[in-house]
Design an enzyme around this catalytic site. Structure first.
Site, short mmCIF file in Angstrom:
data_model
loop_
_atom_site.label_atom_id
_atom_site.label_comp_id
_atom_site.label_asym_id
_atom_site.label_seq_id
_atom_site.Cartn_x
_atom_site.Cartn_y
_atom_site.Cartn_z
N HIS A 37 0.84 -1.21 0.00
CA HIS A 37 0.00 0.00 0.00
C HIS A 37 0.87 1.26 0.00
O HIS A 37 0.59 2.21 -0.72
CB HIS A 37 -0.88 0.04 1.25
CG HIS A 37 -1.87 -1.08 1.37
ND1 HIS A 37 -1.78 -2.05 2.35
CD2 HIS A 37 -2.97 -1.40 0.65
CE1 HIS A 37 -2.77 -2.90 2.24
NE2 HIS A 37 -3.52 -2.54 1.20
N LYS A 149 -0.94 -6.30 -7.89
CA LYS A 149 -1.26 -7.46 -7.07
C LYS A 149 -2.66 -7.98 -7.39
O LYS A 149 -2.89 -9.18 -7.47
CB LYS A 149 -1.14 -7.08 -5.59
CG LYS A 149 -1.83 -7.99 -4.60
CD LYS A 149 -0.98 -9.22 -4.34
CE LYS A 149 -1.67 -10.26 -3.50
NZ LYS A 149 -2.80 -9.90 -2.69
N ASP A 150 -3.61 -7.05 -7.53
CA ASP A 150 -4.99 -7.41 -7.89
C ASP A 150 -5.18 -7.09 -9.38
O ASP A 150 -5.83 -6.11 -9.73
CB ASP A 150 -5.97 -6.65 -7.01
CG ASP A 150 -5.79 -6.98 -5.54
OD1 ASP A 150 -6.45 -7.89 -5.05
OD2 ASP A 150 -4.93 -6.34 -4.88
N MET A 184 2.93 -9.23 -0.67
CA MET A 184 2.38 -8.66 0.56
C MET A 184 0.87 -8.55 0.44
O MET A 184 0.34 -8.22 -0.61
CB MET A 184 2.99 -7.29 0.81
CG MET A 184 4.42 -7.39 1.21
SD MET A 184 5.00 -5.83 1.89
CE MET A 184 6.70 -6.27 2.19
N SER A 185 0.19 -8.84 1.54
CA SER A 185 -1.27 -8.78 1.58
C SER A 185 -1.69 -8.64 3.02
O SER A 185 -1.07 -9.23 3.92
CB SER A 185 -1.86 -10.06 0.99
OG SER A 185 -3.23 -10.18 1.35
N SER A 186 -2.75 -7.87 3.25
CA SER A 186 -3.27 -7.75 4.62
C SER A 186 -3.66 -9.12 5.14
O SER A 186 -3.61 -9.38 6.35
CB SER A 186 -4.48 -6.83 4.63
OG SER A 186 -4.17 -5.61 3.98
N ARG A 187 -4.07 -10.01 4.22
CA ARG A 187 -4.54 -11.34 4.63
C ARG A 187 -3.41 -12.25 5.09
O ARG A 187 -3.67 -13.26 5.74
CB ARG A 187 -5.29 -12.02 3.48
CG ARG A 187 -6.65 -11.38 3.20
CD ARG A 187 -7.44 -12.20 2.22
NE ARG A 187 -8.83 -11.76 2.15
CZ ARG A 187 -9.29 -10.89 1.26
NH1 ARG A 187 -8.48 -10.35 0.38
NH2 ARG A 187 -10.57 -10.55 1.26
P1 AMP Z 1 -6.55 -3.72 -0.45
O1 AMP Z 1 -6.35 -2.94 0.82
O2 AMP Z 1 -6.19 -5.14 -0.36
O3 AMP Z 1 -7.91 -3.46 -1.05
O4 AMP Z 1 -5.50 -3.10 -1.47
C1 AMP Z 1 -5.49 -1.73 -1.78
C2 AMP Z 1 -4.62 -1.50 -2.98
O5 AMP Z 1 -3.29 -1.93 -2.68
C3 AMP Z 1 -5.07 -2.29 -4.20
O6 AMP Z 1 -4.93 -1.47 -5.37
C4 AMP Z 1 -4.12 -3.45 -4.23
O7 AMP Z 1 -3.91 -3.98 -5.52
C5 AMP Z 1 -2.86 -2.80 -3.69
N1 AMP Z 1 -1.94 -3.80 -3.15
C6 AMP Z 1 -2.23 -4.78 -2.24
N2 AMP Z 1 -1.15 -5.55 -2.00
C7 AMP Z 1 -0.16 -5.07 -2.78
C8 AMP Z 1 1.21 -5.44 -3.00
N3 AMP Z 1 1.77 -6.48 -2.37
N4 AMP Z 1 1.93 -4.72 -3.88
C9 AMP Z 1 1.38 -3.66 -4.54
N5 AMP Z 1 0.10 -3.26 -4.37
C10 AMP Z 1 -0.66 -3.95 -3.52
#
Ligand code: AMP
Length: 280
Positions: A37, A149-150, A184-187
């Site tokens: 993020h 990532k998405d 990386m992921s919140s999950r």
């Molecule tokens: P989220 O909080 O999961 O909805 O993600 C918010 C944004 O951050 C989205 O545009 C995701 O694609 C991006 N994002 C999540 N994980 C990553 C990552 N590891 N690297 C780059 N962008 C990310």
């Protein structure tokens, strides 16, 4: 850096910045922020003058059996990270602020939402497109930044912006990974230690695909089979939801590796579903 939970305050602050000639950037997130993020916030800051980070755990993009209730939350920690990354305003609305009583309008992007994650998460991209459309309408940014990532989400948003003539530029930031390659992921915080170890196999399977294609393999079926073998061997706690090799523009699966190919996968650990992808 300020934080607001209200749409009217968000609009007033952004309007004042716009009057001063500032270019507005938006980074939509669901919170529990990590380096992925933050890289998007820094990218937005380089390309615009005033960066709004939205933190909203959007219920309409979660299915009834999905992990909305278990999703990590940390607004205080997020605010500190946003400040350090250069954000200017956090917009962290409650669910009622975004979806008041009687809310009944949704944005449905067709076609590219059918396959990949769309197939196993019905309604997911309807929720994503709706909330992003609303955020774009609330902030009216010059630029909005999303993560590769998405990959399917990025494609859906670009499609929506084109189809609805929304006056915003979309930028996509590269995937930020842990030292062992896990995206990386919140999950990731929801994984058990053993699952976390095994989860690095997702990236190894993507690298295997890259190697096979570089070495001349043209049959997507052969690449997918080898990826599945690697995952079954090295991440036995995870069940493969899908492995696909698609055209990077249309997101349609192909039998021959297309010129601009995206390899994407989803793996379900008992309580946590992970996705990852690579451009071939
Ligand atoms: P989220 O909080 O999961 O909805 O993600 C918010 C944004 O951050 C989205 O545009 C995701 O694609 C991006 N994002 C999540 N994980 C990553 C990552 N590891 N690297 C780059 N962008 C990310």
């Amino acid at each position: 850096m300020r934080t607001t939970t209200r749409i009217d305050q968000l609009r007033a602050v952004v309007a004042a910045q716009r009057r001063r000639g500032r270019r507005i950037g938006l980074v939509p997130t669901m919170g529990a922020l990590h380096e992925g993020h933050l890289s998007l916030i820094r990218l937005a800051k380089r390309k615009s003058d005033f960066v709004v980070v939205s933190i909203f755990l959007n219920p309409t993009q979660f299915g009834p059996k999905e992990d909305l209730r278990r999703y990590p939350r940390d607004l205080k920690g997020d605010a500190a990270k946003c400040r350090r990354a250069g954000a200017d305003l956090i917009f962290a609305p409650g669910v009622k602020e975004v979806y008041p009583e009687g809310f009944s309008t949704y944005v449905n992007v067709e076609g590219i939402t059918q396959g990949l994650c769309g197939a196993s998460r019905p309604g997911h991209f309807r929720g994503v497109a709706t909330v992003v459309c609303k955020l774009l309408s609330m902030v009216r940014p010059d630029l909005a930044v999303f993560g590769q990532k998405d990959a399917q989400q990025a494609a859906v948003i670009k499609r929506m912006v084109r189809d609805l003539d929304l006056a915003v530029k979309i930028a996509i930031g590269p995937i930020v990974r842990e030292p062992d390659g896990l995206a990386m992921s919140s999950r990731n915080a929801c994984l058990t230690p053993e699952e976390r170890k095994q989860a690095a196999a997702l990236y190894r399977s993507l690298k295997l695909a890259r190697r096979m294609v570089r070495d001349g393999e043209r049959e997507t079926g052969a690449v997918k089979r080898e990826m599945a073998r690697l995952l079954r061997r090295e991440a036995p706690l995870g069940a493969i939801d899908y492995i696909e090799i698609v055209d990077n523009e249309t997101l349609r699966p192909e039998r021959k590796v297309p010129g601009k190919a995206l390899v994407a996968l989803a793996v379900k650990f008992p309580k946590t579903r992970l996705i990852d992808n690579a451009v071939l």
